[in-house]
Design a protein around this motif. Structure first.
Motif, PDB file in Angstrom:
ATOM      1  N   CYS A  65      81.893  40.878  77.540  1.00 11.96           N
ATOM      2  CA  CYS A  65      82.580  42.130  77.888  1.00 11.96           C
ATOM      3  C   CYS A  65      81.850  43.339  77.302  1.00 11.96           C
ATOM      4  O   CYS A  65      81.522  43.357  76.119  1.00 11.96           O
ATOM      5  CB  CYS A  65      84.015  42.095  77.361  1.00 11.96           C
ATOM      6  SG  CYS A  65      84.902  43.632  77.664  1.00 11.96           S
ATOM      7  N   CYS A  93      83.756  48.244  79.927  1.00 10.41           N
ATOM      8  CA  CYS A  93      83.653  49.270  80.971  1.00 10.41           C
ATOM      9  C   CYS A  93      85.019  49.706  81.515  1.00 10.41           C
ATOM     10  O   CYS A  93      85.147  50.784  82.075  1.00 10.41           O
ATOM     11  CB  CYS A  93      82.790  48.772  82.117  1.00 10.41           C
ATOM     12  SG  CYS A  93      83.554  47.440  83.079  1.00 10.41           S
ATOM     13  N   CYS A 152      88.250  46.123  84.771  1.00  7.39           N
ATOM     14  CA  CYS A 152      89.349  45.148  84.916  1.00  7.39           C
ATOM     15  C   CYS A 152      90.699  45.814  84.681  1.00  7.39           C
ATOM     16  O   CYS A 152      91.692  45.436  85.294  1.00  7.39           O
ATOM     17  CB  CYS A 152      89.142  43.976  83.965  1.00  7.39           C
ATOM     18  SG  CYS A 152      89.056  44.440  82.229  1.00  7.39           S
ATOM     19  N   CYS A 205      84.467  42.557  87.584  1.00  7.53           N
ATOM     20  CA  CYS A 205      83.790  42.589  86.280  1.00  7.53           C
ATOM     21  C   CYS A 205      82.269  42.487  86.470  1.00  7.53           C
ATOM     22  O   CYS A 205      81.774  41.504  87.011  1.00  7.53           O
ATOM     23  CB  CYS A 205      84.276  41.455  85.383  1.00  7.53           C
ATOM     24  SG  CYS A 205      83.387  41.416  83.813  1.00  7.53           S
TER      25      CYS A 205
HETATM   26  S1  SF4 Z   1      85.465  44.589  83.690  1.00 13.05           S
HETATM   27 FE1  SF4 Z   1      86.730  44.244  81.885  1.00 13.05          FE
HETATM   28  S2  SF4 Z   1      86.069  42.253  81.065  1.00 13.05           S
HETATM   29 FE2  SF4 Z   1      84.477  42.974  82.468  1.00 13.05          FE
HETATM   30  S3  SF4 Z   1      83.017  44.058  81.165  1.00 13.05           S
HETATM   31 FE3  SF4 Z   1      84.441  45.584  81.979  1.00 13.05          FE
HETATM   32  S4  SF4 Z   1      86.032  45.772  80.396  1.00 13.05           S
HETATM   33 FE4  SF4 Z   1      84.914  43.854  80.006  1.00 13.05          FE
END
Ligand code: SF4
Length: 63
Positions: A12, A15, A18, A53
């Motif tokens: 993770c 970002c 999710c 993700c």
């Molecule tokens: S989408 Fe969610 S789980 Fe994936 S890298 Fe981004 S914050 Fe992390």
């Protein structure tokens, strides 16, 4: 059907994609995502989170 969410904190990058895709089950804590539950019983937005993700930190498998 029961599904299990495998979450890799190591992969993770925080970002937040999710959380946007599935705010019901993801939150950002200390710059990393955190699933509130790792077991789900229906195909829901968790699958959107898995798909969006960029780092493949979320993997959902059938139990
Ligand atoms: S989408 Fe969610 S789980 Fe994936 S890298 Fe981004 S914050 Fe992390």
């Amino acid at each position: 059907m029961v599904y299990k969410i495998k979450f890799s904190k190591k992969k993770c990058v925080g970002c937040g994609a999710c959380v946007v895709a599935c705010p019901e089950n993801y939150e950002i804590i200390e710059e990393k995502a955190k699933p509130k539950t790792k077991q789900i019983e229906t195909k829901d937005c968790n699958f959107d989170a898995e798909e969006i993700c960029p780092n493949k930190a979320i993997t959902i498998t059938e139990e």
